[in-house]
Design a protein around this motif. Structure first.
Motif, PDB file in Angstrom:
ATOM      1  N   LYS A   1       0.969  -1.235  -0.094  1.00 38.73           N
ATOM      2  CA  LYS A   1      -0.024   0.094  -0.012  1.00 38.73           C
ATOM      3  C   LYS A   1       0.878   1.359  -0.150  1.00 38.73           C
ATOM      4  O   LYS A   1       0.636   2.178  -0.517  1.00 38.73           O
ATOM      5  N   TYR A   2       1.971   1.187   0.646  1.00 40.91           N
ATOM      6  CA  TYR A   2       2.974   2.299   0.564  1.00 40.91           C
ATOM      7  C   TYR A   2       4.083   2.432  -0.181  1.00 40.91           C
ATOM      8  O   TYR A   2       5.140   2.692   0.278  1.00 40.91           O
ATOM      9  N   HIS A   3       4.178   1.503  -1.202  1.00 38.38           N
ATOM     10  CA  HIS A   3       5.062   1.179  -2.325  1.00 38.38           C
ATOM     11  C   HIS A   3       6.499   0.904  -1.504  1.00 38.38           C
ATOM     12  O   HIS A   3       7.475   1.373  -1.779  1.00 38.38           O
ATOM     13  N   TYR A   4       6.381  -0.123  -0.715  1.00 32.58           N
ATOM     14  CA  TYR A   4       7.473  -0.800   0.088  1.00 32.58           C
ATOM     15  C   TYR A   4       7.390  -2.510  -0.062  1.00 32.58           C
ATOM     16  O   TYR A   4       6.488  -2.971   0.191  1.00 32.58           O
ATOM     17  N   GLU A   5       8.664  -3.048  -0.567  1.00 33.39           N
ATOM     18  CA  GLU A   5       8.491  -4.605  -0.636  1.00 33.39           C
ATOM     19  C   GLU A   5       8.848  -5.023   0.699  1.00 33.39           C
ATOM     20  O   GLU A   5      10.255  -5.069   0.836  1.00 33.39           O
ATOM     21  N   ALA A   6       8.264  -5.810   1.321  1.00 31.64           N
ATOM     22  CA  ALA A   6       8.507  -6.463   2.663  1.00 31.64           C
ATOM     23  C   ALA A   6       8.922  -7.802   2.087  1.00 31.64           C
ATOM     24  O   ALA A   6       8.008  -9.144   2.610  1.00 31.64           O
ATOM     25  N   LYS A   7       9.895  -8.096   1.381  1.00 33.07           N
ATOM     26  CA  LYS A   7      10.420  -9.389   0.649  1.00 33.07           C
ATOM     27  C   LYS A   7      10.457 -10.669   1.575  1.00 33.07           C
ATOM     28  O   LYS A   7       9.954 -11.537   1.373  1.00 33.07           O
ATOM     29  N   THR A   8      11.192 -10.446   2.972  1.00 31.36           N
ATOM     30  CA  THR A   8      11.407 -11.566   3.633  1.00 31.36           C
ATOM     31  C   THR A   8       9.983 -11.877   4.162  1.00 31.36           C
ATOM     32  O   THR A   8       9.694 -13.313   4.370  1.00 31.36           O
ATOM     33  N   HIS A   9       9.042 -10.779   4.318  1.00 28.37           N
ATOM     34  CA  HIS A   9       7.830 -11.335   5.252  1.00 28.37           C
ATOM     35  C   HIS A   9       7.096 -12.211   4.046  1.00 28.37           C
ATOM     36  O   HIS A   9       6.152 -12.970   4.242  1.00 28.37           O
ATOM     37  N   ALA A  10       7.094 -11.802   2.774  1.00 26.27           N
ATOM     38  CA  ALA A  10       6.382 -12.187   1.668  1.00 26.27           C
ATOM     39  C   ALA A  10       7.003 -13.577   1.346  1.00 26.27           C
ATOM     40  O   ALA A  10       6.124 -14.543   1.252  1.00 26.27           O
ATOM     41  N   PHE A  11       8.332 -13.867   1.542  1.00 28.21           N
ATOM     42  CA  PHE A  11       8.777 -15.235   1.337  1.00 28.21           C
ATOM     43  C   PHE A  11       8.503 -16.199   2.602  1.00 28.21           C
ATOM     44  O   PHE A  11       7.970 -17.137   2.295  1.00 28.21           O
ATOM     45  N   LEU A  12       8.347 -15.739   3.768  1.00 31.66           N
ATOM     46  CA  LEU A  12       7.838 -16.457   4.843  1.00 31.66           C
ATOM     47  C   LEU A  12       6.515 -16.849   4.861  1.00 31.66           C
ATOM     48  O   LEU A  12       6.003 -17.893   5.132  1.00 31.66           O
ATOM     49  N   THR A  13       5.646 -15.956   4.385  1.00 31.60           N
ATOM     50  CA  THR A  13       4.196 -15.987   4.204  1.00 31.60           C
ATOM     51  C   THR A  13       4.054 -17.249   3.368  1.00 31.60           C
ATOM     52  O   THR A  13       3.245 -18.449   3.436  1.00 31.60           O
ATOM     53  N   HIS A  14       4.928 -17.379   2.169  1.00 34.23           N
ATOM     54  CA  HIS A  14       4.759 -18.290   0.966  1.00 34.23           C
ATOM     55  C   HIS A  14       5.180 -19.785   1.701  1.00 34.23           C
ATOM     56  O   HIS A  14       4.585 -20.838   1.683  1.00 34.23           O
ATOM     57  N   LEU A  15       6.302 -19.581   2.568  1.00 31.90           N
ATOM     58  CA  LEU A  15       6.889 -20.791   3.231  1.00 31.90           C
ATOM     59  C   LEU A  15       5.730 -21.496   3.905  1.00 31.90           C
ATOM     60  O   LEU A  15       5.609 -22.640   4.234  1.00 31.90           O
ATOM     61  N   VAL A  16       5.276 -20.597   4.846  1.00 35.22           N
ATOM     62  CA  VAL A  16       3.788 -21.194   5.793  1.00 35.22           C
ATOM     63  C   VAL A  16       2.853 -21.913   5.011  1.00 35.22           C
ATOM     64  O   VAL A  16       2.210 -22.903   5.207  1.00 35.22           O
ATOM     65  N   HIS A  17       2.399 -21.122   4.011  1.00 34.02           N
ATOM     66  CA  HIS A  17       1.333 -21.582   3.071  1.00 34.02           C
ATOM     67  C   HIS A  17       1.885 -23.198   2.323  1.00 34.02           C
ATOM     68  O   HIS A  17       1.220 -24.048   2.297  1.00 34.02           O
TER      69      HIS A  17
END
Ligand code: NAD
Length: 316
Positions: free
Chosen positions: A291-307
């Motif tokens: 929403k604020y034009h910032y990539e929280a890449k590690t959090h995105a990666f972890l979200t995928h890993l949990v899924h």
């Protein structure tokens, strides 16, 4: 005071039973049939403390559709984020504009949903820093000694009124060690950040918080996630309760001193093959970053890993 706990799982039972024992009138509303039927049949819930002292506590428990009372002072919402929308729909017949709501669910998403049904000045939310386990239908374990843990809470409006102070007094009497703040988002996000590190990593590696802290690279892993989360919070304009360094110290303290033997609640969902709240924790930080034009890449990666882990378990 009169309370209705909506969601009589681990935490709903802890809050409801202890408020009841502190002299309040408490009802419980829940939808998980084996659990509700068991509590009705046995006349209450069996409560343990750290696997000991099992005893029956009488509770009044109802399915949403059979609950009709409207004179409750406070509704306490405690369920998993993904269960809330359906429960709100099923319970709306007993909501009115006098009731306050309190919730200390993990993650973010619940407050927006509650605001669809309740006025902002009635919404109080916070974080519960205590561990509780639903061992099975009708059986709960309040981890820790009486008085263990603490909680932070804030009014959505950031303006505590008379009812808020009455509520805090009852939470104090029930030994929840409440700390009332006037920083709503900072209070809630503090727990999101903590969970985004410890809950998620402990769940992925099926380890306790102490085992995580024991790894020599733990600080470095935590730091990367804390930094990204704080970068998001800054862009959201949220003043966090802790500095980055204080957050790191808090993660260390809870993992090594307060709860080293504890598996976080996300781990419990994963190992019971229930969906986790990761989309409302790490996933929330990713969404806010976008929403604020910032990539929280590690959090995105972890979200995928949990899924991926959820998916893999479901296939096996
Ligand atoms: P919970 O899973 O014990 O209960 C939530 C709801 O799910 C209840 O309605 C319960 O009846 C139902 N439920 C439980 N097991 C089920 C099953 N196998 N199948 C279908 N329904 C089931 O949840 P909780 O631990 O009380 O957590 C509520 C909220 O509080 C969450 O946001 C959680 O992250 C947060 N929280 C939990 C803890 C903890 O130690 N448990 C601590 C702090 C915050």
């Amino acid at each position: 005071m009169k309370f209705t706990v909506v969601g009589a799982g681990a935490m709903g039972l802890r809050y409801g039973v202890l408020l009841q024992e502190a002299g309040n009138e408490v009802d419980f509303v829940d939808a998980w049939q084996p659990h509700v039927d068991k509590m009705k049949a046995q006349g209450g819930v069996y409560v343990n403390r750290d696997h000991q002292g099992r005893h029956l506590v009488p509770v009044h428990v109802y399915y949403p559709e059979e609950y009709q009372k409207q004179d409750q002072d406070v509704l306490i919402f405690f369920m998993k984020q993904m269960q809330l929308a359906d429960m709100l729909k099923r319970c709306q017949h007993f909501f009115n504009d006098k009731q306050y709501v309190l919730t200390c669910m993990n993650g973010m998403g619940h407050v927006d949903q509650l605001l669809n049904y309740f006025k902002p000045e009635k919404v109080v939310a916070g974080t519960a820093l205590v561990a509780t386990i639903l061992d099975g239908p009708g059986e709960v374990d309040f981890v820790g000694k009486p008085g263990a843990g603490s909680m932070n809470l804030a009014n959505y409006t950031e303006q505590p009124d008379e009812m808020t102070h009455k509520l805090v007094a009852q939470l104090k009497k029930a030994n929840f060690n409440p700390n009332l703040t006037t920083n709503f988002m900072g209070t809630l996000l503090a727990k999101v950040v903590f969970n985004s590190v410890v809950n998620t990593l402990c769940t992925l590696f099926e380890i306790t918080m102490g085992e995580y802290a024991d790894y020599q690279g733990a600080d470095s892993l935590s730091r990367q996630l804390v930094d990204e989360a704080y970068d998001v919070a800054e862009r959201m304009g949220v003043t966090m309760l802790n500095t980055r360094e204080e957050e790191m110290a808090s993660i260390n303290y809870v993992s090594t001193v307060a709860n080293p033997l504890h598996y976080p609640s996300m781990y419990q969902d994963m190992t019971k093959n229930r969906p986790t709240e990761v989309d409302y924790i790490n996933g929330y930080l990713v969404k806010m970053g976008q929403k604020y034009h910032y990539e929280a890449k590690t959090h995105a990666f972890l979200t995928h890993l949990v899924h991926l882990a959820e998916h893999t378990r479901q296939q096996s």
